[in-house]
Scaffold this active site. Structure first.
Site, PDB file in Angstrom:
ATOM      1  N   HIS A 338       0.797  -1.228   0.000  1.00 15.91           N
ATOM      2  CA  HIS A 338       0.000   0.000   0.000  1.00 15.91           C
ATOM      3  C   HIS A 338       0.826   1.272   0.000  1.00 15.91           C
ATOM      4  CE1 HIS A 338      -3.974  -1.844   0.788  1.00 15.91           C
ATOM      5  NE2 HIS A 338      -3.250  -2.766   1.409  1.00 15.91           N
ATOM      6  N   LYS A 526      -7.959  13.951   4.397  1.00 17.90           N
ATOM      7  CA  LYS A 526      -7.065  12.789   4.392  1.00 17.90           C
ATOM      8  C   LYS A 526      -6.085  12.973   5.532  1.00 17.90           C
ATOM      9  CE  LYS A 526      -6.023  14.081   0.078  1.00 17.90           C
ATOM     10  NZ  LYS A 526      -6.208  12.827  -0.659  1.00 17.90           N
ATOM     11  N   ARG A 527      -5.311  11.926   5.868  1.00 19.96           N
ATOM     12  CA  ARG A 527      -4.286  12.090   6.889  1.00 19.96           C
ATOM     13  C   ARG A 527      -3.337  13.216   6.518  1.00 19.96           C
ATOM     14  NH1 ARG A 527      -3.805   8.212  11.072  1.00 19.96           N
ATOM     15  NH2 ARG A 527      -1.952   9.362  11.681  1.00 19.96           N
ATOM     16  N   LYS A 532       1.239  14.478   0.874  1.00 21.16           N
ATOM     17  CA  LYS A 532      -0.119  14.800   0.423  1.00 21.16           C
ATOM     18  C   LYS A 532      -0.292  16.298   0.168  1.00 21.16           C
ATOM     19  CE  LYS A 532      -2.123  10.878   3.000  1.00 21.16           C
ATOM     20  NZ  LYS A 532      -2.812  10.029   2.006  1.00 21.16           N
ATOM     21  N   THR A 634      -8.376   6.838  -2.082  1.00 25.91           N
ATOM     22  CA  THR A 634      -9.726   6.308  -2.221  1.00 25.91           C
ATOM     23  C   THR A 634     -10.746   7.419  -1.971  1.00 25.91           C
ATOM     24  OG1 THR A 634      -9.434   5.486   0.037  1.00 25.91           O
ATOM     25  CG2 THR A 634      -9.326   3.872  -1.730  1.00 25.91           C
ATOM     26  N   LYS A 638     -14.420   8.549  -3.783  1.00 24.44           N
ATOM     27  CA  LYS A 638     -15.664   8.861  -3.068  1.00 24.44           C
ATOM     28  C   LYS A 638     -16.211  10.212  -3.510  1.00 24.44           C
ATOM     29  CE  LYS A 638     -13.938   6.157   0.742  1.00 24.44           C
ATOM     30  NZ  LYS A 638     -13.057   6.194   1.912  1.00 24.44           N
TER      31      LYS A 638
HETATM   32  C1  26V Z   1       2.201   1.903   8.410  1.00 20.84           C
HETATM   33  C2  26V Z   1       2.308   1.863   9.760  1.00 20.84           C
HETATM   34  C3  26V Z   1       3.627   1.705  10.338  1.00 20.84           C
HETATM   35  C4  26V Z   1       3.728   1.613  11.802  1.00 20.84           C
HETATM   36  C5  26V Z   1       2.557   2.035  12.608  1.00 20.84           C
HETATM   37  C6  26V Z   1       1.205   1.931  12.001  1.00 20.84           C
HETATM   38  C7  26V Z   1       1.154   1.970  10.551  1.00 20.84           C
HETATM   39  C8  26V Z   1      -0.063   2.115   9.925  1.00 20.84           C
HETATM   40  C9  26V Z   1      -0.141   2.149   8.563  1.00 20.84           C
HETATM   41  C10 26V Z   1       0.987   2.059   7.800  1.00 20.84           C
HETATM   42  C11 26V Z   1       0.953   2.065   6.328  1.00 20.84           C
HETATM   43  C12 26V Z   1      -0.042   2.909   5.779  1.00 20.84           C
HETATM   44  C13 26V Z   1      -0.189   2.579   4.347  1.00 20.84           C
HETATM   45  C14 26V Z   1      -1.450   3.160   3.805  1.00 20.84           C
HETATM   46  O1  26V Z   1      -2.383   3.454   4.518  1.00 20.84           O
HETATM   47  N1  26V Z   1      -1.473   3.304   2.511  1.00 20.84           N
HETATM   48  C15 26V Z   1      -2.624   3.842   1.829  1.00 20.84           C
HETATM   49  O2  26V Z   1      -3.390   2.741   1.383  1.00 20.84           O
HETATM   50  C16 26V Z   1      -4.552   3.153   0.706  1.00 20.84           C
HETATM   51  C17 26V Z   1      -5.332   1.914   0.380  1.00 20.84           C
HETATM   52  O3  26V Z   1      -4.628   1.120  -0.520  1.00 20.84           O
HETATM   53  C18 26V Z   1      -4.175   3.945  -0.530  1.00 20.84           C
HETATM   54  O4  26V Z   1      -5.349   4.394  -1.154  1.00 20.84           O
HETATM   55  C19 26V Z   1      -3.315   5.148  -0.145  1.00 20.84           C
HETATM   56  O5  26V Z   1      -2.862   5.806  -1.303  1.00 20.84           O
HETATM   57  C20 26V Z   1      -2.136   4.687   0.674  1.00 20.84           C
HETATM   58  O6  26V Z   1      -1.419   5.801   1.179  1.00 20.84           O
END
Ligand code: 26V
Length: 791
Positions: A338, A526-527, A532, A634, A638
């Site tokens: 992701h 978004k975050r 971003k 995503t 929406k």
């Molecule tokens: C990494 C970590 C690392 C340590 C602590 C918690 C944590 C939580 C999440 C992540 C990775 C986040 C990756 C993510 O959310 N990617 C997003 O995924 C979406 C669904 O595929 C995509 O639409 C977004 O572009 C992408 O940023």
């Protein structure tokens, strides 16, 4: 339920009553679906994810059970406002953002399309923090979402498992020469399942989302403790409960790695136990045939310890050889990537894995040895790359590499993203395993994100092209015939207007800001992340503000800039950006020279429920990441589905949106990903030149440096220094001009209402491709090889 008369009942009482009624209907079908799976023994998919951002469930469960309308009517008739009743539900924030919400959309689509697919996750006691602004700064409050009973979960104590951590592993040789592994001094944790139903859309299918909660294991001795051990035990219990205590609100930081690994192993060990038990109970065949009945999708690398854990079970518990176990394992797992942001790629120090899951470390080590050897022997062309491919290198375990080696499928989440994986980030692995790599462009459930949250638009669509689009969202393209139909476009306009009015009301209620309902609702939700580029957005606002201060009569279309974003608590720069946006808001919104043309609104505590309010009211969708950085996005889908036009870079799924709607119906600007990569390689980008040569940029940066915004002196000089000293790695200054010019095109386009509405309709018409039903269909046939449940 509450022995109260209707006149005394509160919204909350009604919320519980309606949930109970809904559950009666759901439970009947849940049991039926489970029996079906037990009897028919279809191949099942298990979606393992550390996050499921499911949102409130009452309304969507009613909708999917076919009781939504009757319930709305009944509540109204009884003198209740349905929205107020639904709002009583605490929105569980069991995810950070896109990745967690995607998992929830996938569950909805799997049940709706009658696929035997289930989710496994963690029942965090504290979900994503609640965000409050104090003085414009983000503060975080704990989100204790389980304070009141959660009517959708069922605790299943009879299906709890003991999970073991740490300790020592002893390797013993049995008489027949096989090895036995014995564990000593392990910490034991009880994995308690809580099941949440996943209701298919009006098809009587109910699948399961199983969330594990960590509890202390109560031994006989512990129960009759003496006083002296009491506090020690309390502490021990506390540390165990910690495992499912909090959701990591961070997608960047280094903190709390040990606990994070414990969470991951906890999820993986409990889920595999359940999957294998069910296989044994239902299929009753040798585990050699496991891949014929089970496929496990791992949502990013977070659950990738499942790979060595399955190896462990097959070898140590089931007595298979390494080779057989590996053959089975690599036919069961499929991995979704992701992100390519290097900060987010998981790497664990060897010592940590070794001490927390010693037996898994031994297995990972062996996987690595064999993998490296196979490259050396069978792929001499890759010999020079072994170091960058090794699962264990530089004292760390590289989880993405483990996931690629241990899976039969590796997928990206949008075309560009998959392309980047193949040609850059994972190119060596692509050379090694070309057939593993594939794309599955993300999607969203149009049931929640259109039918449920924008009922007026949904009704207009059905009145225009009939209701079939609900089952076949691709048929939304039938709307294209009406792209020039003024009466329809006027109705579309009216609906957007009503939605904007509702949002304006919410904004007024929560922030006190009065916004112009006729203005362009320009939305970035978004975050908060540098890539971003919320900063680019606010620079545009500051630019407009400066222009209007120069010339208050400047003819611009009034705009309301709406932001929603949480920053990771430890992400200092992101928090500065929040403070900047809030500060700009506090100046712009009250300046008599501009306040009739510009408003800036930063809504607190962005989450699924708030997204449901904002998205139907959006005119313009900001998707402005540095090209190459946003895997898919995503929210872009929406907002498109709700008739917003996109202003965006050629990144993630924006590219696929553009290819569908065509250039006249989207506002694309900025560097392309190839150009970004080239700059990274040749180092020729000089942020300083843009700072010095573009007066608009000079002015903005100097305002930040000199304390023009904010009263505490030069509050934002950190932003100024940060951008210039890091040479602006996200190309904010470089893309500024193109962004401003494209925003001027937006401004112009909005003035011709008819044309704008037509573009809006074209966007809605093409949004059916982004239903997660399509995505799930592609996973099912392309990766999972599973069949639909036929009723
Ligand atoms: C990494 C970590 C690392 C340590 C602590 C918690 C944590 C939580 C999440 C992540 C990775 C986040 C990756 C993510 O959310 N990617 C997003 O995924 C979406 C669904 O595929 C995509 O639409 C977004 O572009 C992408 O940023």
């Amino acid at each position: 339920m509450f022995s109260k008369s209707m006149t005394d009942a509160s919204n909350r009482d009604l919320y519980y009553v309606v949930s109970a009624i809904t559950n009666e209907e759901i439970n009947k079908n849940w049991l039926r679906s489970e029996k079906y799976y037990q009897k028919q023994k279809p191949k099942q998919v298990y979606y393992l994810s550390m996050e499921f951002l499911i949102g409130r469930l009452l309304e969507s469960n009613l909708l999917n059970s076919g009781m939504w309308e009757v319930c709305n009517k009944t509540l109204t008739k009884l003198g209740f406002e349905p929205a107020r009743v639904y709002k009583e539900e605490h929105d569980p924030g069991l995810g950070n953002g896109g990745l967690g919400r995607l998992a929830a959309c996938f569950l909805d689509s799997m049940a709706t399309m009658q696929y035997p697919g289930h989710g496994y996750g963690i029942r965090y006691r504290y979900g994503m923090f609640e965000q409050r602004f104090i003085n414009g700064y983000q503060t975080e409050l704990p989100d204790y979402w389980l304070k009141d009973p959660y009517p959708w979960e069922t605790r299943k104590p009879e299906e709890a498992f003991e999970i073991e951590f740490g300790g020592k592993v002893h390797m013993l040789k049995r008489d027949d020469g096989t090895l036995e592994f014995k564990y000593e001094d392990t910490d034991k944790v009880l994995a308690m399942p809580y099941d949440v139903p996943v209701v298919g859309y009006q098809n009587k299918v109910v699948n399961t989302l199983r969330l594990w909660s960590a509890e202390p294991v109560m031994t006989g001795e512990e129960k009759q403790h003496d006083e002296s051990q009491y506090y020690q035990q309390l502490e021990h219990h506390h540390s165990i409960e910690q495992i499912s205590g909090i959701l990591y609100p961070d997608d960047s930081s280094e903190e709390g790695k040990r606990l994070r690994i414990k969470q991951q192993y906890f999820l993986v060990a409990a889920s595999l136990r359940k999957i294998i038990n069910d296989y044994k109970a239902n299929v009753r065949q040798s585990l050699l045939h496991l891949p014929e009945k089970v496929v496990i999708q791992i949502n990013d690398t977070h659950p990738s310890l499942a790979i060595p854990e399955l190896m462990r079970i097959l070898m140590d518990e089931e007595g298979f050889s390494w080779e057989k176990s590996w053959e089975i394992t690599t036919k069961v797992f499929a991995y979704t990537n992701h992100t390519i942001l290097s900060e987010a790629l998981e790497k664990w120090p060897i010592a940590m894995i070794q001490s927390l899951v010693p037996r898994l470390y031994m297995i990972i080590d062996e996987i690595n040895e064999r993998f490296c050897q196979s490259i050396w022997l069978d792929h001499p062309a890759l010999r020079d790359n072994i170091h960058e491919m090794a699962v264990i290198a530089d004292g760390q375990i590289h989880m993405a590499r483990l996931a690629i080696v241990g899976s039969f499928s590796v997928n990206g989440v949008a075309k560009l993203h998959t392309q980047i994986l193949k040609t850059q980030e994972m190119k060596n692995f692509y050379t090694l395993y070309p057939s593993k790599f594939n794309n599955k462009t993300n999607g969203i459930t149009h049931r929640r994100w259109l039918l449920m949250t924008n009922p007026r638009l949904a009704t207009l669509i059905s009145d225009t092209i009939g209701p079939r689009w609900v089952h076949r969202p691709r048929e939304l393209t039938h709307l294209l015939r009406y792209a020039k139909d003024r009466p329809l476009l006027d109705k579309l306009d009216q609906i957007k207007q009503e939605n904007k009015k509702e949002l304006a009301h919410y904004i007024h209620q929560t922030t006190g800001i009065k916004v112009d309902e006729q203005s362009i609702f320009d939305v970035q939700i978004k975050r908060l992340h540098e890539y971003k580029r919320q900063l680019l957005n606010i620079f545009h606002v500051i630019y407009l503000y400066n222009e209007l201060k120069e010339n208050p009569h400047l003819d611009i279309t009034p705009r309301t800039f709406i932001f929603g974003a949480k920053a990771a608590p430890s992400y200092y720069f992101a928090k500065e950006v929040i403070k900047l946006i809030n500060t700009v808001a506090s100046i712009v919104n009250y300046d008599p020279d501009v306040k009739h043309k510009l408003k800036v609104v930063f809504l607190e505590n962005y989450n699924v429920s708030l997204a449901e309010k904002i998205i139907p009211a959006a005119d313009l969708s900001e998707q402005i990441s540095t090209a190459g950085k946003e895997a898919s996005g995503t929210g872009n889908m929406k907002m498109m589905m709700n008739g917003a036009l996109t202003i965006g870079t050629l990144d993630g799924a924006n590219i696929e949106i553009k290819n569908l709607v065509g250039d006249p119906n989207i506002f694309i600007f900025g560097l392309r990903s190839e150009e970004v990569f080239e700059y990274y390689q040749n180092g020729e980008y000089k942020a300083n030149e843009f700072y010095q040569n573009d007066e608009r940029i000079t002015q903005i940066l100097h305002q930040l440096r000199d304390g023009h915004f904010g009263h505490q002196g030069a509050e934002f000089k950190d932003i100024y220094y940060h951008i210039l000293s890091t040479n602006d790695p996200y190309f904010i200054l470089k893309d500024f001009e193109a962004y401003v010019e494209t925003q001027q095109l937006v401004d112009q386009a909005y003035r011709t209402k008819g044309k704008w509405l037509s573009k809006s309709l074209v966007n809605i018409a093409h949004s059916g491709k982004f239903s997660s039903d399509r995505t799930i269909q592609e996973y099912a046939t392309g990766i999972w090889k599973i069949n639909q449940y036929k009723t």
